[in-house]
Design an enzyme around this catalytic site. Structure first.
Site, PDB file in Angstrom:
ATOM      1  N   GLY A 243     -70.523 -84.482 -34.404  1.00  0.00           N
ATOM      2  CA  GLY A 243     -69.869 -84.262 -33.120  1.00  0.00           C
ATOM      3  C   GLY A 243     -68.591 -85.025 -32.862  1.00  0.00           C
ATOM      4  N   GLU A 285     -74.455 -86.433 -39.223  1.00  0.00           N
ATOM      5  CA  GLU A 285     -74.142 -85.056 -39.660  1.00  0.00           C
ATOM      6  C   GLU A 285     -72.746 -84.622 -39.233  1.00  0.00           C
ATOM      7  OE1 GLU A 285     -78.594 -83.105 -39.003  1.00  0.00           O
ATOM      8  OE2 GLU A 285     -77.097 -82.983 -37.424  1.00  0.00           O
ATOM      9  N   PRO A 286     -71.710 -85.320 -39.673  1.00  0.00           N
ATOM     10  CA  PRO A 286     -70.370 -84.897 -39.258  1.00  0.00           C
ATOM     11  C   PRO A 286     -69.974 -83.575 -39.911  1.00  0.00           C
ATOM     12  CG  PRO A 286     -70.223 -86.653 -40.893  1.00  0.00           C
ATOM     13  CD  PRO A 286     -71.693 -86.488 -40.572  1.00  0.00           C
ATOM     14  N   GLY A 287     -69.346 -82.736 -39.155  1.00  0.00           N
ATOM     15  CA  GLY A 287     -68.798 -81.492 -39.687  1.00  0.00           C
ATOM     16  C   GLY A 287     -67.289 -81.526 -39.520  1.00  0.00           C
ATOM     17  N   ARG A 323     -60.844 -69.941 -33.145  1.00  0.00           N
ATOM     18  CA  ARG A 323     -61.018 -71.028 -32.177  1.00  0.00           C
ATOM     19  C   ARG A 323     -60.120 -70.910 -30.946  1.00  0.00           C
ATOM     20  NH1 ARG A 323     -60.077 -75.723 -32.959  1.00  0.00           N
ATOM     21  NH2 ARG A 323     -61.843 -76.527 -31.833  1.00  0.00           N
ATOM     22  N   TYR A 327     -62.493 -70.642 -27.842  1.00  0.00           N
ATOM     23  CA  TYR A 327     -62.684 -71.901 -27.102  1.00  0.00           C
ATOM     24  C   TYR A 327     -61.410 -72.375 -26.405  1.00  0.00           C
ATOM     25  CZ  TYR A 327     -66.458 -72.408 -30.664  1.00  0.00           C
ATOM     26  OH  TYR A 327     -67.525 -72.234 -31.505  1.00  0.00           O
ATOM     27  N   CYS A 354     -55.940 -56.043 -32.361  1.00  0.00           N
ATOM     28  CA  CYS A 354     -55.767 -55.183 -31.201  1.00  0.00           C
ATOM     29  C   CYS A 354     -56.560 -55.706 -30.014  1.00  0.00           C
ATOM     30  CB  CYS A 354     -56.208 -53.765 -31.570  1.00  0.00           C
ATOM     31  SG  CYS A 354     -55.941 -52.603 -30.253  1.00  0.00           S
ATOM     32  N   GLU A 355     -56.192 -56.907 -29.558  1.00  0.00           N
ATOM     33  CA  GLU A 355     -56.847 -57.549 -28.416  1.00  0.00           C
ATOM     34  C   GLU A 355     -55.807 -58.414 -27.715  1.00  0.00           C
ATOM     35  OE1 GLU A 355     -60.284 -57.724 -27.576  1.00  0.00           O
ATOM     36  OE2 GLU A 355     -61.137 -56.718 -29.327  1.00  0.00           O
TER      37      GLU A 355
HETATM   38  C1  LIG Z   1     -72.626 -78.207 -35.678  1.00  0.00           C
HETATM   39  C2  LIG Z   1     -73.587 -79.289 -35.956  1.00  0.00           C
HETATM   40  C3  LIG Z   1     -73.147 -80.499 -36.493  1.00  0.00           C
HETATM   41  C4  LIG Z   1     -71.691 -80.806 -36.740  1.00  0.00           C
HETATM   42  O1  LIG Z   1     -70.940 -80.904 -35.585  1.00  0.00           O
HETATM   43  P1  LIG Z   1     -69.400 -81.362 -35.676  1.00  0.00           P
HETATM   44  O2  LIG Z   1     -68.951 -81.355 -34.277  1.00  0.00           O
HETATM   45  O3  LIG Z   1     -68.697 -80.355 -36.495  1.00  0.00           O
HETATM   46  O4  LIG Z   1     -69.370 -82.718 -36.293  1.00  0.00           O
HETATM   47  C5  LIG Z   1     -74.100 -81.447 -36.798  1.00  0.00           C
HETATM   48  N1  LIG Z   1     -75.411 -81.225 -36.572  1.00  0.00           N
HETATM   49  C6  LIG Z   1     -75.869 -80.071 -36.051  1.00  0.00           C
HETATM   50  C7  LIG Z   1     -77.309 -79.898 -35.843  1.00  0.00           C
HETATM   51  C8  LIG Z   1     -74.970 -79.075 -35.710  1.00  0.00           C
HETATM   52  O5  LIG Z   1     -75.415 -77.955 -35.174  1.00  0.00           O
END
Ligand SMILES: *Cc1c(COP(=O)(O)O)cnc(C)c1O
Length: 430
Positions: A243, A285-287, A323, A327, A354-355
């Site tokens: 997050g 869990e960084p994404g 995005r 968002y 086409c939006e």
């Molecule tokens: C999407 C998600 C993440 C990653 O979130 P980021 O904002 O991209 O870091 C981690 N854990 C879970 C369960 C998620 O659904």
């Protein structure tokens, strides 16, 4: 504009990892995603270092949904990363990339029976989102003659300062089990013969630029850990989710880094688990924060026009990067072939879809544009290609990976044949 060190402006052109974006666009065509593997690995290592310096047992699980390209997963796997997977597809790709099953957590609020069977078969831990799912998994594990290791996803009921569509830990969110009901859920899990609860999990939202909410979530998780330990649950991991946000507005957004996160959160975690007399692994869990700024999306100007506004019509729309449309997200844009020209003209950069909502970047001061110019959309590595589609029957674009001085295609562009590849012809049309 402030740029991370893998990006640079040289001879009027934007460069990434030392490669000229204009030359890449010429060679591979546009739209084109270009990713610096070095930057992704640097971000991953920064998490490991920041957390590991403060607590000895740390696992960094990449949230695979942010960027599921197998080549990128493989690069992370080679550095010891695990993954948060949210579907059977992500699970298959993470294993294919070489990630160890014990470093994977199968998340998700709506898993199918097949998802649960796959997790059991592969020996992957499951983060449960409901009691219904607990009993389904228990049955699946029994059928396979195995014990499934689980956590529950905790809904900590926290307000977080982000876009409402990506706040996932609100009391009203669809995710997780209300924190007050968590002890009862674990009691039920302890009574299941083929379930072993070994962790707890939360994830409070995405694109969070303030560290405080992560600290609050850690406190909630520690409180729960204490209660569960007293109940007899042997916690092997506490997963604080992902997050952490990134500064999409390069010059004005706060720019928290893994070090800031760790400095705030790990002391709470460490003191908490020590007070419980336990030493679980700390999982995160960084994404987005691992991959977003690694990538530029290159898109070509097809035409410009002056109507009530000045428009630059480019070849990437929300089929390629959703995005901004989904968002209202902001992405910095740089005209890659005019990167040191003065920003004198205001344009709204629009896609080919086409939006009306197909706008990549509204009202930006840019150099004077002409057809053929290459616009780089920055910070496109998270939820970019991953959320792309074939809408308007547009084949998806290619992705290029850079490492050191090397350049390689990591996904070819789709063709019209790919649009037809999964189509069947009903017998009555023969
Ligand atoms: C999407 C998600 C993440 C990653 O979130 P980021 O904002 O991209 O870091 C981690 N854990 C879970 C369960 C998620 O659904």
């Amino acid at each position: 504009m402030r740029l991370a060190h893998h990006l640079a402006i040289k001879n009027g052109h934007l460069h990434i990892n030392g490669q000229d974006c204009v030359a890449l666009a010429e060679k591979y065509g546009t739209p084109l995603y270009v990713t610096s593997e070095d930057r992704v690995i640097e971000q991953f290592e920064s998490y490991k270092k920041a957390l590991g310096a403060r607590y000895p047992k740390v696992q960094v699980l990449f949230a695979a949904k942010a960027n599921g390209n197998l080549a990128l997963l493989r690069a992370l796997a080679q550095k010891g990363a695990g993954a948060d997977v949210f579907s059977s597809g992500e699970l298959h790709l993470a294993l294919e990339a070489g990630m160890a099953p014990e470093r994977l957590l199968f998340n998700g609020s709506s898993k199918t029976p097949a998802d649960l069977r796959l997790a059991v078969e592969k020996g992957v831990k499951v983060s449960l989102d409901s009691l219904d799912e607990l009993h389904q998994l228990d049955a699946a594990a029994q059928a396979a003659g195995k014990i499934a290791q689980v956590s529950f996803r905790v809904n900590p009921a926290l307000e977080v300062p982000t876009h409402p569509k990506i706040a996932t830990g609100l009391a009203t969110s669809k995710f997780g089990i209300p924190h007050k009901e968590i002890p009862a859920a674990y009691r039920e899990a302890l009574a299941c013969r083929h379930i072993l609860p070994v962790g707890i999990h939360c994830h409070i939202g995405s694109q969070i630029l303030d560290i405080e909410p992560f600290a609050r979530a850690a406190e909630v998780m520690i409180r729960i850990a204490k209660e569960l330990t007293l109940m007899g649950v042997k916690l092997e991991f506490i997963d604080l989710g992902g997050g952490l946000g990134i500064p999409y507005h390069h010059d004005t957004d706060p720019s928290p880094i893994a070090e800031d996160y760790a400095a705030k959160v790990v002391p709470i975690f460490k003191a908490g688990v020590e007070a419980c007399g336990i030493s679980p692994e700390l999982w995160v869990e960084p994404g987005r924060s691992l991959v977003a700024d690694s990538t530029v999306l290159l898109t070509r100007v097809n035409s410009t026009k002056s109507a009530h506004k000045r428009f630059a019509n480019v070849d990437a729309g929300f089929n390629i990067l959703v995005r901004p449309a989904m968002y209202d997200s902001y992405h910095e844009v740089i005209v890659a072939n005019k990167a040191d020209e003065p920003l004198i003209t205001e344009y709204t950069v629009t896609g080919p879809i086409c939006e009306t909502g197909d706008i990549l970047a509204p009202d930006r001061k840019l150099p004077q544009l002409a057809a053929g110019d290459i616009i780089a959309v920055l910070d496109a590595g998270a939820y970019g290609y991953a959320m792309s589609s074939q809408y308007n029957s547009r084949p998806r674009c290619p992705e290029v990976l850079l490492r050191g001085t090397q350049v390689a295609l990591m996904r070819r562009g789709e063709t019209v044949d790919d649009l037809k590849a999964a189509i069947e012809r009903p017998a009555w049309q023969m």
